[in-house]
Design an enzyme around this catalytic site. Structure first.
Site, PDB file in Angstrom:
ATOM      1  N   ALA A  44      28.356 174.788 115.050  1.00 36.79           N
ATOM      2  CA  ALA A  44      27.443 173.661 115.237  1.00 36.79           C
ATOM      3  C   ALA A  44      27.826 172.504 114.318  1.00 36.79           C
ATOM      4  CB  ALA A  44      26.007 174.103 114.978  1.00 36.79           C
ATOM      5  N   HIS A 266      21.653 194.282 116.014  1.00 36.66           N
ATOM      6  CA  HIS A 266      22.746 194.501 116.961  1.00 36.66           C
ATOM      7  C   HIS A 266      23.003 195.999 117.109  1.00 36.66           C
ATOM      8  CE1 HIS A 266      26.628 194.326 118.860  1.00 36.66           C
ATOM      9  NE2 HIS A 266      26.506 193.025 118.995  1.00 36.66           N
ATOM     10  N   ARG A 331      20.528 193.704 123.726  1.00 37.96           N
ATOM     11  CA  ARG A 331      20.675 194.211 122.360  1.00 37.96           C
ATOM     12  C   ARG A 331      19.410 194.841 121.807  1.00 37.96           C
ATOM     13  NH1 ARG A 331      24.452 189.372 119.867  1.00 37.96           N
ATOM     14  NH2 ARG A 331      26.320 190.115 120.907  1.00 37.96           N
TER      15      ARG A 331
END
Lengths: 638, 252
Positions: A44, A266, A331
């Site tokens: 970003a 995760h 997930r």
């Protein structure tokens, strides 16, 4: 107080175009008069800094690493989603939008998510033009793989190093702008405060991590691209340096923190092997394309060698519970399912905290060479860490903290409630709701930096003509002095416990009480313990050395001090949200078969928290989520 | 496991440094090299000694931040980065020398931390494709043969750690520079700036004080991303062609 998300009116698929057609544009001659601060140089930050500089703005970019190329986006393995439909398998912008908003358990804004899906295709074009060596077919066209939470193949990848290649693309674009003088780069520099002048974000306070010098920088707008706060858990897949400091200190200066309890665990990480461990290593979710997840059906078999357990005694629990998505269930669902079987005592490996990810069927079907080509580097990494060869014995995996969906609140223009403060990438809350799908983080980081902020920043800057702040304004001196005081305070406690020991204790507490499963009792207990730990920290932490040179303990101490406050906010948010959605699972709210029980009547809102003081309760402000175009359904992957 | 450590301590770039002796006790064999240093640092802190400064971040072998010379070898006896080295690789009771990456263009900042900004400046000199955001054609409009894309990826895998220069007797960063030059020059998108790129990146490399390659191949041996030294030969060819073009005045 109400929050204006500034979503443009009109049909969903026209909103972004309408916005762009009416966006306020600044002329080239005026662009160079504006200075923009970008904090962070990941996907970003680097993409935003490079693009804004190309447009003609003057940019200053800051990162704590020794080079912008080392930001943690670099570690993303699996890929980046884009609605290109190169596979002709029925993908479309709408389908990517729907998968993403459903994956987020209907806790994200429709308009933001649709825009993300819309710009996704341009990201791939941009990256290929920059020289990102994506995987290709023999015909020379781009290859795709499938990923969790989707029934189409839309993930672009560069071996198991997609994040690295995308970040290097953005880093090279940034380097190009540094070489023209358009971007001034400040590596090894950490942001420690936001400077707010008359209610507007107008600068930052930083510490030079080499000389220790604390100084202020003024600008017309500030962009925080500082990533997530997964390290509040101490053990996570984040880099050691990842922290909440920039966003948390902006929160303390008045920016609202949204949905802090939405964290992603995760499902495929290498299990913890001992208490010396400093971080957890992720094995890309793409492995679930070809690997089958299982545990023994009977507890008694758990200590047996996996090859000794015949097919009929294995429980392929994801395939059993979620037949249509199977091993590619999203997930949050896969992680919880792993926790469930381990809680039942059917986990494998040391401590019973692991499940098998087995490639033997795929090797039989495709041959070892194909598997090597697809995942070779991941198998190597696994062997290096565990000493086991996953071509021969199944991998052992266990869930670990990986990503944080929560972040500073932003409107459609990516601006927070503090005018001038913009927040991009993982640092904001906007696109992933209560759970992020695989290969969507890279997409969001680059979408925000390359294709959204360049259009939206004008909305703010056009209101700022002739309003440049003087860097000698008292607000800057006040902020510098308060940081100097804070730093000296850390150095002068001179107690007996190291910073890491506090961080570990906090992390374990958060993992147990605010991790994969949460409940009222555990959260209330955590809040109490966090407050005590925070008190002890300020009485008993030991930070050796001085502030006027490189001092890694001091850097860590500042970050852990913030985690110790922020953790409480996370628990409060989790306590307030009396429902289960995405990564936020409250054991009190589940269906009879153990699935998350969402409560749209009462909790279909973004929880925005306003800072009221360190030992005071923050105020909750709700931004209602209005679903105009889709109907939130019970999320089913069965 | 137990180890005797000899660790380079240096207050700052202007002070002289020296090797200090420390003991690493009760180290689990599954601990990584950096986790072993964490344990030692905790012990130092408890004794009131300032902990050893070392660079590290992702601890999964990809960010390129960790940079230790272990027993004289950059990244030590591992095939990857320092952070991917596990203590089971060492003999119990042995002595381990830990120093920073040694190369003239990498001045020591403190202890084991060095300044590698020279590598960034080489990339800034031309290690990019000048592509303005928003002006890209459709990603599939230029097919790239898989073999070319794969070769470009082999080169692009460089993590920018600088072990190549630290291992080279000439402090040559040619493997690093060649990796970026090759990655971009191989791709059709990188061709328009091919000549300019190689000339200015090599010029910057020289300016930073890195030496030239004289075929020791130490760089290839220590490279955690397994970049083959053949890319240096490729860069030399590109450089020769570009220099001739510049000499005869046909450079674009």
């Amino acid at each position: 107080m109400t929050l204006d998300s500034k979503i443009p009116a009109g049909p969903l698929e026209k909103k972004w175009t309408t916005f762009k057609n009416n966006a306020k544009i600044i002329s080239p001659a005026n662009k160079r008069k504006f200075e923009i601060i970008v904090v962070g140089s990941g996907l970003a930050g680097a993409s935003a800094a490079a693009t804004l500089s190309e447009l003609g703005f003057r940019v200053k970019c800051f990162c704590y690493q020794d080079s912008p190329r080392r930001a943690h986006s670099i570690a993303a393995q699996g890929g980046i989603n884009a609605a290109k439909n190169y596979q002709n398998d029925g993908d479309s912008v709408y389908r990517l939008f729907y998968d993403t908003i459903k994956g987020g358990d209907f806790r994200a804004r429709e308009a933001n998510v649709y825009r993300l899906a819309e710009v996704s295709a341009s990201i791939i074009d941009q990256c290929v033009a920059q020289g990102v060596p994506f995987a290709r077919e023999y015909g020379g066209l781009l290859a795709n793989r499938s990923f969790g939470g989707a029934q189409v193949s839309r993930t672009f990848y560069a071996r198991g190093q997609t994040g690295q290649q995308l970040l290097l693309g953005a880093y090279q674009a940034l380097c190009k702008q540094i070489s023209t003088g358009g971007v001034q780069m400040f590596p090894r520099t950490e942001m420690l405060d936001l400077v707010v002048v008359d209610g507007h974000a107008k600068g930052i306070v930083v510490r030079d991590l080499v000389s220790g010098k604390i100084s202020a920088h003024a600008a017309d707008a500030v962009l925080l691209c500082t990533g997530g706060y997964g390290n509040v858990f101490y053990l996570s897949t984040n880099a050691k340096g990842c922290n909440v400091t920039a966003t948390y200190r902006a929160y303390k200066r008045g920016a609202f923190f949204a949905n802090p309890c939405f964290t992603q665990i995760h499902p495929t990480c290498i299990p913890v092997s001992g208490d010396y461990q400093s971080k957890l290593t992720l094995m890309s979710e793409s492995l679930r394309n070809d690997g089958r997840v299982w545990v023994p059906k009977r507890k008694e078999d758990c200590s047996k060698h996996p090859s000794q357990i015949p097919e009929e005694d294995r429980d392929y629990y994801l395939e059993r519970k979620y037949p249509s998505y199977g091993n590619l269930a999203p997930r949050d669902i896969s992680s919880r399912a792993a926790k469930e079987v381990c809680d039942e005592g059917r986990g494998v490996g040391p401590g019973g905290l692991g499940v098998y990810l087995d490639f033997s069927d795929a090797i039989k079907r495709l041959g070892r060479k194909v598997i090597e080509e697809r995942y070779g580097n991941l198998f190597e990494m696994y062997e290096n860490i565990t000493g086991e060869n996953a071509y021969e014995v199944p991998m052992r995996i266990y869930p670990a903290v990986h990503y944080t969906m929560g972040g500073l609140w932003v409107d459609y223009c990516l601006m927070s409630n503090l005018p001038g403060l913009h927040v991009l990438g993982e640092a904001n809350f906007s696109d992933h709701g209560a759970n992020r799908l695989g290969a969507s983080a890279l997409m969001q980081g680059l979408a925000d930096g390359y294709f959204i902020i360049p259009y939206t920043i004008g909305e703010y800057l056009t209101t700022q003509f002739g309003k440049k702040v003087d860097p000698n304004h008292p607000a800057f001196q006040e902020a510098v002095q308060s940081i100097e005081k804070f730093t000296n305070r850390l150095l002068s406690v001179n107690g007996s416990r190291s910073v890491d020991s506090f961080h570990r204790e906090l992390g374990l507490l958060m993992w147990n009480n605010c991790g994969m499963a949460r409940n009222r009792k555990g959260l209330e207990e955590a809040i109490e313990k966090i407050q005590k730990l925070r008190d002890e920290f300020w009485k008993n932490v030991r930070v050796l050395g001085q502030g006027d040179c490189m001092n890694q303990s001091l850097e860590k101490a500042g970050r852990v001090a913030d985690f110790l406050e922020f953790a409480e906010l996370m628990c409060r948010d989790a306590l307030m949200r009396e429902e289960s959605c995405g990564g936020h699972f409250r054991t009190e709210y589940q269906t009879p078969d153990g699935e998350a029980l969402r409560n749209d009547e009462e909790f279909s809102f973004v929880a925005c928290w306003k800072f009221e003081g360190v030992n005071k309760d923050p105020t909750l402000i709700k931004e209602p989520l209005n679903y105009e175009f889709i109907k939130p359904t019970t999320r089913s992957y069965k | 496991m137990n180890f005797h450590l000899k660790v380079w301590r240096q207050k700052d770039a202007n002070s002289p440094g020296r090797l200090e002796d420390y003991e690493a006790r009760n180290i689990p064999p599954d601990a990584s090299f950096l986790e072993m240093l964490d344990i030692v640092n905790e012990d130092l802190i408890s004794k009131g000694i300032e902990p050893i400064v070392f660079d590290h971040d992702c601890r999964e072998g990809i960010c390129g931040m960790c940079s230790l010379t272990i027993n004289g070898i950059p990244h030590g006896p591992s095939t990857g980065t320092t952070c991917q080295l596990y203590m089971r690789k060492f003999e119990d009771g042995s002595t381990i020398y830990i120093e920073p990456f040694r190369a003239g263009p990498f001045p020591v900042i403190r202890d084991l931390s060095v300044n590698r900004s020279a590598l960034d400046r080489i990339i800034q000199a031309g290690g990019f494709i000048s592509e303005r955001t928003g002006s890209a054609p459709d990603a599939n409009s230029i097919p790239i043969p898989k073999t070319i894309a794969d070769e470009a990826m082999d080169a692009a895998a460089c993590i920018g750690c600088g072990a190549c220069a630290a291992a080279c007797p000439n402090s040559s960063a040619m493997l690093f520079v060649a990796a970026k030059v090759s990655h971009l020059n191989l791709l059709p998108q990188g061709k328009p700036e091919k000549d300019r790129r190689v000339l200015s990146m090599v010029e910057q490399m020289d300016k930073e004080g890195f030496g030239g390659c004289s075929n020791f191949y130490q760089c290839e041996a220590v490279c955690p991303a397994h970049i083959p030294a053949s890319f240096i030969a490729k860069m030399n060819r590109d450089y020769l062609v570009a220099s001739i073009k510049r000499t005869v005045g046909v450079m674009p």
